[in-house]
Design a protein around this motif. Structure first.
Motif: not given
Ligand code: NAD
Ligand code: IPM
Ligand code: MN
Length: 368
Positions: A72-77, A88-90, A257-260, A274-284, A289-292
């Motif tokens: 899925g994804a790792v990381g968070g404040e 977590p990134e380690k 969107s990065l979520g794609m 296999y994993e999406p390119v985005h991270g743990s998106a702590p803000d959402i 509502v995260v894009n799957p």
């Molecule tokens: P992020 O990719 O988590 O989010 C960046 C922005 O894109 C945020 O506003 C988020 O809400 C939005 N976003 C990302 N994926 C989305 C989705 N599927 N649907 C809707 N919106 C989406 O990057 P960040 O905020 O810079 O990092 C957050 C944490 O994630 C950090 O701890 C970072 O180290 C970690 N991280 C992990 C991975 C991974 O596990 N492969 C990749 C990138 C970042």
């Protein structure tokens, strides 16, 4: 087909998108008569909270024994103030390195219904179809940790590459270009970095082995600009670890969107994570509502690259396209006149399209 898949949901939105992935795999299994067995393991902050380390031994062992891994994804404040080796990134870097997953494929192909969702002009992004190949187990990410803060005031991050590590990813670049439109863009910073000069030399040497592939070199700063001003000039891009990380997030803008964006991290024998390119998106995270779709498209990559299930992979991609054609989208995608849905609703729409498609295919095969 019988396959054992390790699920590493990780942190933040990781758990929400992993649920979607599991449902898609279960649907594919029942439609096509496969057996996928899942085993969930911990990584990242989730593993730190439970085991005290971001990559526990049992996670490594399970991954080594599996047919494929989904993450899925790792990381968070919550874990941001931990020492470097306990972040977590380690955990993510550790599993990539331990399994020698050196080739990270990040396809960037927009779905037609999402042309309007990008902040870039439709006529600029139309027709863009790029494969970013990112080196994943070397470079600045894996410098010697003991050098980093040798005396409190001086900071050092080492960029280390062996020629062999460059050769194998550059070969992967040429081979992938051959399966596409025979054009390879090598991205480096050869005007400044010695590592990039060696990289460029190797690309030149290797190009003799692939005379059917045309090669161009771009400096990373110019590449970043051209990626969003002339995306259709790119076919396959090959680059080192950090440049690939940055350029792929930038390229996601082409898709709305990065979520794609999905990704495949593979080694020479086809074993893959296999994993999406985005991270743990702590803000959402936790809001439903995260894009799957980046995760669901990563499942398609897994079926194609690790299991050779091309038809099943295409079916997932088509089911995603159909949902978008129908106007469904999560809030990260800005679409006029569409229907905004939750993660679960979006996933259900994909599943529904998958089931209908499989039924149609079976019927058309019966009469073929
Ligand atoms: P992020 O990719 O988590 O989010 C960046 C922005 O894109 C945020 O506003 C988020 O809400 C939005 N976003 C990302 N994926 C989305 C989705 N599927 N649907 C809707 N919106 C989406 O990057 P960040 O905020 O810079 O990092 C957050 C944490 O994630 C950090 O701890 C970072 O180290 C970690 N991280 C992990 C991975 C991974 O596990 N492969 C990749 C990138 C970042
Ligand atoms: C990615 C992420 C990771 C990276 C982080 C979380 C270590 O940004 O997979 O793109 O930089 O490789
Ligand atoms: Mn990244």
């Amino acid at each position: 087909m019988n396959k054992q898949i390790i699920l590493l949901p990780g942190d933040g939105v990781g758990k929400e998108i992993m649920e979607a992935a599991e449902k898609v795999l279960n649907t594919i299994a029942s439609e096509y008569g496969h057996t996928f067995t899942f085993q969930q393991q911990k990584i990242g902050g989730d593993a730190i909270d439970y085991h005290g380390v971001p990559l526990p031994d049992n996670t490594i062992t399970a991954c080594q024994e599996a047919d494929a891994i989904l993450l899925g994804a790792v990381g968070g404040e919550k874990w941001d103030t931990l020492p470097a080796h306990l972040r977590p990134e380690k955990g993510l870097l550790g599993i990539r390195k331990t399994l020698d997953l050196f080739a990270n494929l990040r396809p960037v192909k927009g779905f037609a219904p999402l042309l309007q969702a990008s902040p870039l002009k439709e006529d600029v992004i139309k027709g863009s179809d790029i494969l970013i190949i990112r080196e994943l187990t070397g470079g600045l990410y894996f410098g010697n940790p003991s050098e980093r803060r040798a005396d409190g005031e001086v900071v050092v991050d080492t960029l280390h590459y062996h020629r062999d590590e460059m050769e194998r990813i550059i070969d992967k670049g040429f081979q992938s270009a051959r399966l596409r439109r025979n054009h390879l863009t090598s991205v480096d910073k050869a005007n400044v970095l010695e590592s990039s000069r060696m990289w460029r030399e190797i690309v030149e040497e290797k190009s003799k082995d692939y005379p059917d592939v045309t090669v161009e070199h771009l400096l990373v700063d110019a590449a970043a600009m051209k990626l969003i001003t002339q995306p259709d000039r790119f076919d396959t891009i090959v680059t080192e670890n950090l440049f690939g990380d940055i350029l792929s997030d930038e390229a996601s803008v082409l898709t709305g969107s990065l979520g794609m964006l999905p990704s495949a991290s593979i080694r020479s024998d086809g074993v893959g994570l296999y994993e999406p390119v985005h991270g743990s998106a702590p803000d959402i995270a936790g809001k439903g509502v995260v894009n799957p779709l980046g995760m669901i498209l990563s499942v398609a990559l897994m079926l194609r690259h690790s299991f050779g299930l091309q038809q099943e992979a295409v079916e997932i991609e088509e089911a995603v396209n159909e949902c978008l054609e129908q106007g469904y989208h999560t809030p990260d995608l800005r679409i006029k006149d569409g229907t905004q849905v939750s993660t679960k609703e979006m996933t259900d729409m994909v599943l529904e399209n998958l089931t209908t498609k499989s039924v149609c295919n079976r019927i058309s095969n019966m009469y073929a």
